[in-house]
Structure formats: structure tokens, C-alpha cells
Write an enzyme that holds these catalytic residues in place. Sequence first.
Site, PDB file in Angstrom:
ATOM      1  CB  SER A  72      38.298  35.769  40.911  1.00 33.03           C
ATOM      2  OG  SER A  72      39.229  36.433  41.714  1.00 33.03           O
ATOM      3  CG  ASP A  73      34.569  39.405  45.309  1.00 35.07           C
ATOM      4  OD1 ASP A  73      33.839  40.002  44.419  1.00 35.07           O
ATOM      5  OD2 ASP A  73      35.064  40.142  46.405  1.00 35.07           O
ATOM      6  CB  THR A  74      39.581  41.888  44.164  1.00 34.14           C
ATOM      7  OG1 THR A  74      40.392  40.884  43.473  1.00 34.14           O
ATOM      8  CG2 THR A  74      40.741  42.736  44.931  1.00 34.14           C
TER       9      THR A  74
END
Length: 200
Positions: A72-74
Site C-alpha cells: 500500500s502507498d498513500t
Amino acid sequence: MTSSDTPSLRLASASPRRRELLASIGVAVEVAPADIDETPLEDEAPAAYVERLARRKAQVGAEGTTLPTLGSDTAVVVGRRILGKPRDREDAIAMLSALSGTTHEVVTGIAVTGPQGMLSTHVVTRVTLRELQPDEIEAYWRSGEPVDKAGAYAIQGLAAIFVERIEGSHSAVVGLPLFETAKLLTRQGVSLWGERPAVP
């Protein structure tokens, strides 16, 4: 270790927030952070950027395991400018000053490897921060909270008092959109809620 504590997923992230969010839906994980180059490509759209990084993290994190693996990446986005984690105090203060009084986007990409191959998606949440005073920004920096946060703030922490409004997924801003994550995990055969007793 009970069967419900046995990892059913590898998490390719060192983020305690993502681990806690997965635990909240009954998914036990083993943690294997993926160290990748997070430099945006030229003219890369924010949604494409976070989804590409999520897929790469899942791919790297999946090495050496048969478990489904989640990456995941934000990113926090102002206009088309992608704000990652601040490099230092000056960078954090510049980010928070740019976000002050704005409605901006928090874009989170998720990817899960497993029997169905690589599945991925992204979620866009709009966040409105009130106007921040320079002394508030400085005090917030001194708290230490902005150091490892995209956009230099944590909505689930001290910065909660800055947030006027959220449109979209609160959990995505914290680190993982649980509705969309649960759909991908289910498609990859990962059980949710652990082993809970049946309700009589």
C-alpha cells in the site's frame, strides 16, 4: 500461537497503522517491509503513482512466501503536486503551510498478490483542514508526529483537531481503505474476522 493468530497475509509495510487496521478486521499478518524507489515518474498522475508503488511493494514483499501479500502507498495531493513524507523540519512546515485552509486529496493505493495474480485499486478521499497558525504548525512539528506521515500530518493523531471535514474513506487517510482492502483480500482467499465463535 492460536490458529486465529497464525498469519494469513504478509504485509509489505512497516506501518503500525496498517497493521492495526488489518487486525481490526481480524487479519493476522507477518510484516516484511518492502524497500523500493518511491520517486514519482515524470507527469505521473497521483492515482497511478500510489497504485504503481503499492503493486511494486506487494511484488517485492511476496518474495520467499506463499502467503498473499499486501502492498500500500498513500500520498497527499495539492493540485497535481504529490506530497510524500517530509524530508526535514522545513519540508514539513512547507507542506503544512500549503495544506492550511485547503481541501486536498489523500490518494491511497492497495495491491494484493495471491491465487488471482496481482489485484490492485486506489481510493481518493477529500480532506479539508482549517487555517493553521504558524505557531500551531511549529508546535505540531515539535510533537514528532509529522516525521513519517504523507503530507506531514496524521488524521488519527494530534492533527485530528485541524480537520474540518472528510469526504470518503477515513481509514484510507489513516493508511488503508478497509472496504476496498477487504474486497481484494476476499478475492485472494484471505479470511476476514479471524476465527470468531458463531452467534447463537
